[in-house]
Write a protein that holds these residues in place. Structure first.
Motif, PDB file in Angstrom:
ATOM      1  N   LYS A  52      14.168  -3.555  92.386  1.00 29.74           N
ATOM      2  CA  LYS A  52      14.101  -2.321  91.681  1.00 29.74           C
ATOM      3  C   LYS A  52      15.831  -1.806  91.496  1.00 29.74           C
ATOM      4  O   LYS A  52      16.899  -2.518  92.131  1.00 29.74           O
ATOM      5  CB  LYS A  52      14.083  -0.917  92.319  1.00 29.74           C
ATOM      6  N   GLY A  53      16.457  -1.305  89.977  1.00 29.68           N
ATOM      7  CA  GLY A  53      17.575  -1.699  89.619  1.00 29.68           C
ATOM      8  C   GLY A  53      18.259  -0.446  88.383  1.00 29.68           C
ATOM      9  O   GLY A  53      17.362   0.362  88.848  1.00 29.68           O
ATOM     10  N   ILE A  54      19.398  -0.540  88.269  1.00 30.75           N
ATOM     11  CA  ILE A  54      19.487   0.323  87.342  1.00 30.75           C
ATOM     12  C   ILE A  54      20.190  -0.184  86.704  1.00 30.75           C
ATOM     13  O   ILE A  54      20.586  -1.270  86.272  1.00 30.75           O
ATOM     14  CB  ILE A  54      20.131   0.673  88.028  1.00 30.75           C
ATOM     15  N   THR A  55      19.760   0.326  84.248  1.00 25.71           N
ATOM     16  CA  THR A  55      20.144  -0.666  83.747  1.00 25.71           C
ATOM     17  C   THR A  55      21.495   0.800  83.241  1.00 25.71           C
ATOM     18  O   THR A  55      21.083   2.029  82.830  1.00 25.71           O
ATOM     19  CB  THR A  55      19.175  -0.816  82.680  1.00 25.71           C
ATOM     20  N   LEU A  56      22.452   0.384  82.474  1.00 27.84           N
ATOM     21  CA  LEU A  56      23.440   1.127  81.795  1.00 27.84           C
ATOM     22  C   LEU A  56      23.349   0.692  80.552  1.00 27.84           C
ATOM     23  O   LEU A  56      24.000  -0.326  80.570  1.00 27.84           O
ATOM     24  CB  LEU A  56      24.476   1.123  82.844  1.00 27.84           C
ATOM     25  N   THR A  57      23.580   2.238  79.338  1.00 24.58           N
ATOM     26  CA  THR A  57      24.546   1.094  78.491  1.00 24.58           C
ATOM     27  C   THR A  57      25.815   0.808  78.636  1.00 24.58           C
ATOM     28  O   THR A  57      26.742   1.260  79.451  1.00 24.58           O
ATOM     29  CB  THR A  57      24.539   2.491  77.339  1.00 24.58           C
ATOM     30  N   GLU A  58      26.386   0.569  77.447  1.00 25.32           N
ATOM     31  CA  GLU A  58      27.863   0.730  77.748  1.00 25.32           C
ATOM     32  C   GLU A  58      28.629   2.130  77.604  1.00 25.32           C
ATOM     33  O   GLU A  58      29.561   2.009  78.890  1.00 25.32           O
ATOM     34  CB  GLU A  58      28.927   0.498  76.290  1.00 25.32           C
ATOM     35  N   GLU A  59      28.554   2.934  77.006  1.00 26.23           N
ATOM     36  CA  GLU A  59      28.648   4.760  77.484  1.00 26.23           C
ATOM     37  C   GLU A  59      28.715   5.177  78.459  1.00 26.23           C
ATOM     38  O   GLU A  59      29.310   5.335  79.500  1.00 26.23           O
ATOM     39  CB  GLU A  59      27.793   5.386  76.695  1.00 26.23           C
ATOM     40  N   GLU A  60      27.571   4.935  79.557  1.00 25.43           N
ATOM     41  CA  GLU A  60      27.081   4.994  81.272  1.00 25.43           C
ATOM     42  C   GLU A  60      28.055   4.152  81.683  1.00 25.43           C
ATOM     43  O   GLU A  60      28.606   4.653  82.387  1.00 25.43           O
ATOM     44  CB  GLU A  60      26.107   5.028  80.977  1.00 25.43           C
ATOM     45  N   MET A  61      28.347   3.129  81.232  1.00 24.76           N
ATOM     46  CA  MET A  61      29.069   2.052  82.297  1.00 24.76           C
ATOM     47  C   MET A  61      30.697   2.340  82.323  1.00 24.76           C
ATOM     48  O   MET A  61      31.071   2.269  83.413  1.00 24.76           O
ATOM     49  CB  MET A  61      28.913   0.194  81.883  1.00 24.76           C
ATOM     50  N   GLU A  62      31.192   2.991  81.428  1.00 23.90           N
ATOM     51  CA  GLU A  62      32.636   3.107  80.993  1.00 23.90           C
ATOM     52  C   GLU A  62      32.548   4.406  81.204  1.00 23.90           C
ATOM     53  O   GLU A  62      33.530   4.894  82.776  1.00 23.90           O
ATOM     54  CB  GLU A  62      32.810   3.107  79.563  1.00 23.90           C
ATOM     55  N   ALA A  63      31.604   5.401  82.046  1.00 25.27           N
ATOM     56  CA  ALA A  63      31.617   6.614  82.890  1.00 25.27           C
ATOM     57  C   ALA A  63      31.271   6.521  83.910  1.00 25.27           C
ATOM     58  O   ALA A  63      32.573   6.784  84.832  1.00 25.27           O
ATOM     59  CB  ALA A  63      30.234   7.570  81.970  1.00 25.27           C
ATOM     60  N   LEU A  64      30.572   5.155  84.520  1.00 28.01           N
ATOM     61  CA  LEU A  64      30.480   4.928  85.786  1.00 28.01           C
ATOM     62  C   LEU A  64      32.085   4.462  86.417  1.00 28.01           C
ATOM     63  O   LEU A  64      32.247   4.770  87.287  1.00 28.01           O
ATOM     64  CB  LEU A  64      29.746   4.045  86.007  1.00 28.01           C
ATOM     65  N   VAL A  65      32.724   3.779  85.397  1.00 32.98           N
ATOM     66  CA  VAL A  65      34.065   2.879  86.108  1.00 32.98           C
ATOM     67  C   VAL A  65      35.127   4.117  86.147  1.00 32.98           C
ATOM     68  O   VAL A  65      36.245   4.159  86.682  1.00 32.98           O
ATOM     69  CB  VAL A  65      34.606   1.920  84.457  1.00 32.98           C
ATOM     70  N   LYS A  66      34.955   5.057  85.316  1.00 31.52           N
ATOM     71  CA  LYS A  66      36.409   6.337  85.155  1.00 31.52           C
ATOM     72  C   LYS A  66      35.461   7.035  85.813  1.00 31.52           C
ATOM     73  O   LYS A  66      36.469   7.758  86.275  1.00 31.52           O
ATOM     74  CB  LYS A  66      36.271   7.354  83.462  1.00 31.52           C
ATOM     75  N   LEU A  67      34.959   7.214  86.652  1.00 30.86           N
ATOM     76  CA  LEU A  67      34.398   7.904  87.337  1.00 30.86           C
ATOM     77  C   LEU A  67      34.833   7.063  88.795  1.00 30.86           C
ATOM     78  O   LEU A  67      34.965   8.112  89.638  1.00 30.86           O
ATOM     79  CB  LEU A  67      33.122   8.219  87.873  1.00 30.86           C
TER      80      LEU A  67
END
Length: 78
Positions: A52-67
Motif C-alpha cells: 500500500k502507498g500514497i500518491t500525491l499531486t505536485e500541489e499536495e507534495m509542495e504542501a507536505l514539504v511545507k508542513l
C-alpha cells in the motif's frame, strides 16, 4: 479484479529497506496511463509486487514539504 497498469517514470530515491529487500521508495508513477504523480510505497526487490502507498499531486507534495519544514522542534522524533 481489473489489472492495474503502472509505469515508474522517474526514480527519486529509497527511503528505507527491510531485511527481505523490500524498499520504501519515492518515485514518479503513472497509474493507468494517467499523468505521473509522486508515489510513496513499498516495492519488492524485483518490483513485481507492491505494498500500500500514497500518491500525491505536485500541489499536495509542495504542501507536505511545507508542513514538514514548518513543524515545531518538539514534533521531531529524536
Amino acid at each position: 479484479m481489473a489489472e492495474i497498469k503502472y509505469e515508474i517514470t522517474k526514480e527519486l530515491g529509497v527511503m528505507s529497506e527491510n531485511a527481505k529487500g523490500w524498499k520504501v521508495e519515492l518515485n514518479m508513477v503513472s497509474w493507468n496511463d494517467n499523468p505521473p504523480k509522486y508515489d510513496i510505497r513499498n516495492w519488492s526487490p524485483d518490483r513485481e509486487r507492491m505494498g500500500k502507498g500514497i500518491t500525491l499531486t505536485e500541489e499536495e507534495m509542495e504542501a507536505l514539504v511545507k508542513l514538514f519544514n514548518e513543524r515545531d522542534e518538539e514534533d521531531t522524533f529524536e
